[in-house]
Motif scaffolding. Structure first.
Motif, PDB file in Angstrom:
ATOM      1  N   TYR B 360       4.379  -0.076  12.688  1.00 17.61           N
ATOM      2  CA  TYR B 360       5.392   0.892  12.237  1.00 17.61           C
ATOM      3  C   TYR B 360       4.946   1.587  10.943  1.00 17.61           C
ATOM      4  CZ  TYR B 360       8.691  -1.062  15.580  1.00 17.61           C
ATOM      5  OH  TYR B 360       9.315  -1.462  16.731  1.00 17.61           O
ATOM      6  N   LEU B 361       3.950   1.010  10.323  1.00 21.35           N
ATOM      7  CA  LEU B 361       3.543   1.410   8.974  1.00 21.35           C
ATOM      8  C   LEU B 361       2.023   1.506   8.968  1.00 21.35           C
ATOM      9  CD1 LEU B 361       4.219   1.421   5.823  1.00 21.35           C
ATOM     10  CD2 LEU B 361       3.982  -1.063   5.925  1.00 21.35           C
ATOM     11  N   GLU B 362       1.477   2.539   8.314  1.00 25.33           N
ATOM     12  CA  GLU B 362       0.030   2.624   8.136  1.00 25.33           C
ATOM     13  C   GLU B 362      -0.332   2.158   6.725  1.00 25.33           C
ATOM     14  OE1 GLU B 362      -1.178   6.736   8.920  1.00 25.33           O
ATOM     15  OE2 GLU B 362       0.612   6.924  10.163  1.00 25.33           O
ATOM     16  N   ALA B 363      -1.600   1.919   6.516  1.00 20.87           N
ATOM     17  CA  ALA B 363      -2.052   1.574   5.168  1.00 20.87           C
ATOM     18  C   ALA B 363      -3.412   2.203   4.909  1.00 20.87           C
ATOM     19  CB  ALA B 363      -2.142   0.059   4.995  1.00 20.87           C
ATOM     20  N   VAL B 364      -3.611   2.652   3.690  1.00 17.63           N
ATOM     21  CA  VAL B 364      -4.933   3.127   3.272  1.00 17.63           C
ATOM     22  C   VAL B 364      -5.226   2.529   1.896  1.00 17.63           C
ATOM     23  CG1 VAL B 364      -4.819   5.341   4.493  1.00 17.63           C
ATOM     24  CG2 VAL B 364      -4.004   5.195   2.134  1.00 17.63           C
ATOM     25  N   SER B 365      -6.501   2.427   1.577  1.00 14.75           N
ATOM     26  CA  SER B 365      -6.843   1.973   0.232  1.00 14.75           C
ATOM     27  C   SER B 365      -7.619   3.084  -0.462  1.00 14.75           C
ATOM     28  CB  SER B 365      -7.671   0.685   0.286  1.00 14.75           C
ATOM     29  OG  SER B 365      -8.981   0.972   0.697  1.00 14.75           O
ATOM     30  N   VAL B 366      -7.429   3.194  -1.776  1.00 14.75           N
ATOM     31  CA  VAL B 366      -8.059   4.268  -2.549  1.00 14.75           C
ATOM     32  C   VAL B 366      -8.717   3.695  -3.803  1.00 14.75           C
ATOM     33  CG1 VAL B 366      -6.577   6.143  -1.743  1.00 14.75           C
ATOM     34  CG2 VAL B 366      -5.835   4.746  -3.668  1.00 14.75           C
ATOM     35  N   GLU B 367      -9.740   4.396  -4.273  1.00 12.18           N
ATOM     36  CA  GLU B 367     -10.500   3.904  -5.430  1.00 12.18           C
ATOM     37  C   GLU B 367      -9.923   4.485  -6.716  1.00 12.18           C
ATOM     38  OE1 GLU B 367     -14.730   4.006  -4.797  1.00 12.18           O
ATOM     39  OE2 GLU B 367     -14.404   3.838  -2.623  1.00 12.18           O
ATOM     40  N   GLN B 368     -10.068   3.717  -7.788  1.00 19.32           N
ATOM     41  CA  GLN B 368      -9.278   4.069  -8.964  1.00 19.32           C
ATOM     42  C   GLN B 368      -9.699   5.354  -9.672  1.00 19.32           C
ATOM     43  OE1 GLN B 368      -8.943   0.928 -11.785  1.00 19.32           O
ATOM     44  NE2 GLN B 368     -11.104   0.832 -12.274  1.00 19.32           N
ATOM     45  N   THR B 369     -10.967   5.716  -9.643  1.00 19.37           N
ATOM     46  CA  THR B 369     -11.300   6.989 -10.308  1.00 19.37           C
ATOM     47  C   THR B 369     -10.612   8.151  -9.593  1.00 19.37           C
ATOM     48  OG1 THR B 369     -13.391   6.922  -9.105  1.00 19.37           O
ATOM     49  CG2 THR B 369     -13.490   6.418 -11.427  1.00 19.37           C
ATOM     50  N   SER B 370     -10.544   8.079  -8.262  1.00 20.99           N
ATOM     51  CA  SER B 370      -9.874   9.161  -7.530  1.00 20.99           C
ATOM     52  C   SER B 370      -8.366   9.125  -7.794  1.00 20.99           C
ATOM     53  CB  SER B 370     -10.176   9.067  -6.036  1.00 20.99           C
ATOM     54  OG  SER B 370      -9.393   8.065  -5.430  1.00 20.99           O
ATOM     55  N   VAL B 371      -7.860   7.935  -8.064  1.00 18.21           N
ATOM     56  CA  VAL B 371      -6.439   7.792  -8.402  1.00 18.21           C
ATOM     57  C   VAL B 371      -6.142   8.455  -9.752  1.00 18.21           C
ATOM     58  CG1 VAL B 371      -4.705   6.085  -9.105  1.00 18.21           C
ATOM     59  CG2 VAL B 371      -6.035   5.733  -7.002  1.00 18.21           C
ATOM     60  N   PHE B 372      -7.017   8.233 -10.717  1.00 15.70           N
ATOM     61  CA  PHE B 372      -6.791   8.838 -12.036  1.00 15.70           C
ATOM     62  C   PHE B 372      -7.013  10.355 -12.016  1.00 15.70           C
ATOM     63  CE2 PHE B 372      -5.551   5.832 -15.304  1.00 15.70           C
ATOM     64  CZ  PHE B 372      -5.636   4.628 -14.610  1.00 15.70           C
ATOM     65  N   GLU B 373      -7.922  10.813 -11.161  1.00 14.10           N
ATOM     66  CA  GLU B 373      -8.038  12.264 -10.969  1.00 14.10           C
ATOM     67  C   GLU B 373      -6.699  12.855 -10.522  1.00 14.10           C
ATOM     68  OE1 GLU B 373     -11.072  13.354  -8.040  1.00 14.10           O
ATOM     69  OE2 GLU B 373     -12.503  12.277  -9.315  1.00 14.10           O
ATOM     70  N   ALA B 374      -6.101  12.200  -9.548  1.00 15.03           N
ATOM     71  CA  ALA B 374      -4.810  12.664  -9.045  1.00 15.03           C
ATOM     72  C   ALA B 374      -3.743  12.576 -10.131  1.00 15.03           C
ATOM     73  CB  ALA B 374      -4.389  11.841  -7.821  1.00 15.03           C
ATOM     74  N   ALA B 375      -3.800  11.501 -10.907  1.00 15.19           N
ATOM     75  CA  ALA B 375      -2.828  11.307 -11.988  1.00 15.19           C
ATOM     76  C   ALA B 375      -2.918  12.447 -12.997  1.00 15.19           C
ATOM     77  CB  ALA B 375      -3.075   9.965 -12.677  1.00 15.19           C
TER      78      ALA B 375
END
Lengths: 458, 458
Positions: B360-375
């Protein structure tokens, strides 16, 4: 009119947001004396101001006749990112105090700059962009203004250099990091990047800097850099104008529920938040339509209204700004290093100074341990960790509410909660550890820093 | 229905606030397997849970039949201090991305705890007070949960001891100070105040601690102290229940404007925010009334859903909690020290684990530098400095919006902005200085920490 139950938070809809700033000067029976060119002692002209500020800002600075000034649509759009701000009924604080008073606060801290400063930053960055500038400079003390202007410059695509009072940059590395995240260049002041900075460093090698000194550096760079102007976050009339959005929203929110405040309280450093909060209410008082008590709260360690002189003085330590007639402790005044938070400016908004001198406005000073006591009580009951600056207003709001408890009066108290204290936890730690103390400058200290002002008078 | 223009922020009125929590378990066609007593391997009973938790909480933990559970009036009053939280239309981000997608976020960071955690803290402290308890214990990692429970305990007059993961206590002294301002006692974990702590210190003298270890210490103290219970901020079903207020408000706000999200995105550490955000939408999906895509976003450095095993495991490192069937990396798993922010829990909410296992739910994992770019992009366009945790959801929301830009699809994307990053500036500094790196655990590392789980299975 039946009184509807008042919610915890009164939010205006975005459609109800003010479309105009209110210019209280238009309603002042006596205007404050003009800014003066320090060399000629003649009123500063628009042309002179335009060397330092954006044109639109210079024009607003000199406008004491138009009661309302339209807010450009683009600024309204920016405001919508974080406004309207909530008008909060402090039900929990009232209950904790056991007071019959009704307490309201206008909360300006729900944005990343953490304070009301964004209201003027949005306007100043917008005008700079409109006029084809590519960069701005500014100074920051506690860091709220620098953060606000960083946010606005990121939004409009302008470069920003922030001179941050050195002691503050060292105590608040995180503030600096927020500004960097918004793309600003942050330089601890005094620095070796300006003549003023180098001079001050030579004279006081170990100095932690001051707001007045950081202003000098930022102005110097703005004057020397093409397509660059300077932005100031407080004190000046155009800043008070932009901040009137606080008061206009406040009045509209309270009017919706038929609430009329008896007492309106705000902290006062340079005065922009207080001037903004009280603006439309003061207008009614000046026009004789309604009466309110207005209380400016300042720190006992930097008491410009309560212990300063109403004289012409420089706005900065480096003495490159025009002269303003204001309540001042003298531009050489340095608040004790034990003083936490902002509100450490030697002078006060010319508008507020004049209103105070004409007895439309009262002022009290409070000591910082009592301010942090109030902050803690507020945090625990209302759930918001307040900025030390804002907590000055909380202190006096609580005091007034407790007076009502004694007398049984059901006064309506409104205060400005200008910001949050997330970057002030070094000061909170001092308080939590029982290591906070008070400092009140002696009469001699104040007299010394006022020396020399006489020669500046026209 | 004519579509009204959508404001930047949709606020519900206080009257519209949900009066019930929604219990998604009632609508799950297959319930998740029960918690087990690790010794008997039999389902944990209410009586067993009541040794650790408040009675009301233990009851809620086991309730998988009642679809709605009334929110007590006192908790509603607490919620009114900071709720309803705004549903924001990310107009500025949409424009910056040039996407035809509509992006919305439910912003839970406008309170001093800085996150959604207060929703469950308010409930847990209220029940503790109701049941005549005098104190609570808990653990905190990034510090949001500890701050939230400190605020709630201050409000209800309960003592609170917080075991704070040592490395976090050292990196975030200001977080600790906020908790102290709210009257909590904060102890870096592992500590010498508990048996578990002493054991771990003896085995790993230089350890920076872990959430699992701090949980063990807090539970141990709760078990040994009269009139004291333990409060957990995530993972468990009663926490997901309390957090359903996020989703209920979200659905109500979007329904008002006839908006139906296509994709709902949330970050997932223990899973409470995501479970809360998606709850009523997932209910519709489970009942076959509506379809949505749900995406759980986890850090690549702690990828329980995407790389863990769906097995029974302990909730803590000290192995004193019941066993839960969940996606887990093994209770010995320690995320790399280069990992910033929360979301460092080895397991995942049993509800979300089951929904994920049942597709019912999907999941993805992301790396932190790309997370801070988005932030950073989000901060500069939307004006809010996001928590690193929340920025995982931002990353994927931006990615989905950019896919829409490629395809021209006008999808509606909703994500949970769980909190603000004011206490995460050490991580932001690393990013700003270009010193942030990524770390992905190897298959061998994960296999090693999963070793020994087999023997826990019933």
């Amino acid at each position: 009119m039946t009184k509807r139950p008042i919610p915890y938070k009164i939010y205006l809809s975005e459609d109800e947001m003010p479309r105009q700033w209110y210019n209280v000067r238009a309603d002042m029976p006596e205007k404050h004396p003009p800014m003066l060119n320090p060399v000629t002692k003649k009123p500063a002209t628009k042309e002179e101001l335009e060397q330092v500020f954006c044109k639109a800002v210079a024009e607003q600075e000199l406008n004491d006749t138009d009661r309302y000034i339209p807010i450009p649509d683009d600024i309204i759009a920016f405001y919508k990112m974080y406004r309207p701000s909530p008008m909060v009924r402090a039900y929990c604080l009232e209950k904790a105090l056991g007071t019959p008073a009704e307490i309201y606060y206008k909360f300006e801290g729900n944005n990343t700059s953490g304070s009301h400063k964004l209201n003027s930053a949005a306007a100043q960055a917008y005008y700079a962009k409109q006029e084809g500038l590519t960069s701005l400079t500014t100074e920051t003390g506690a860091g709220q203004w620098g953060t606000a202007l960083s946010m606005a410059c990121a939004f409009y695509g302008l470069n920003l250099t922030v001179y941050m009072v050195k002691v503050s940059a060292e105590q608040k590395p995180h503030r600096r990091e927020v500004m960097r995240t918004y793309g600003a260049k942050v330089i601890p002041s005094p620095s070796d990047t300006t003549e003023t900075g180098r001079k001050i460093l030579a004279a006081h090698p170990g100095t932690g800097g001051s707001l007045g000194c950081a202003i000098s550096e930022a102005v110097e760079v703005a004057l020397k850099t093409p397509n660059c102007r300077y932005g100031l976050g407080s004190v000046l009339d155009h800043v008070a104008l932009h901040q009137s959005v606080i008061g206009m929203e406040s009045k509209m929110a309270l009017d919706k529920y038929g609430v009329k405040p008896d007492i309106i309280i705000g902290c006062a450093g340079g005065g922009s938040n207080l001037a903004g909060l009280i603006a439309p209410f003061m207008g009614e008082k000046l026009r004789g339509e309604n009466d309110y008590r207005f209380i400016a709260v300042e720190p006992a360690s930097c008491p410009s209204l309560t212990r300063g002189s109403y004289m012409y003085d420089f706005g900065d330590t480096g003495h490159i700004t025009p002269l303003m007639k204001m309540y001042t402790l003298g531009s050489e005044f340095m608040p004790s290093p034990n003083h936490a938070g902002g509100l450490r400016y030697h002078g006060m908004s010319a508008i507020l100074s004049k209103l105070y001198d004409d007895k439309y406005l009262e002022a009290v000073s409070v000591e910082q341990t009592s301010v942090f006591e109030a902050a803690e009580q507020f945090a625990r009951t209302e759930g918001i960790l307040p900025a030390p600056e804002s907590s000055h207003a909380i202190r006096v709001a609580i005091d007034e509410a407790l007076k009502c408890k004694d007398t049984g009066e059901k006064k309506v108290i409104l205060f400005g909660l200008t910001g949050t204290g997330y970057f002030d936890l070094t000061a909170y730690k001092k308080y939590n550890d029982g290591e906070m103390s008070d400092y009140i400058p002696t009469d001699e200290e104040i007299a010394a820093s006022l020396q020399g002002l006489q020669q500046l008078q026209p």
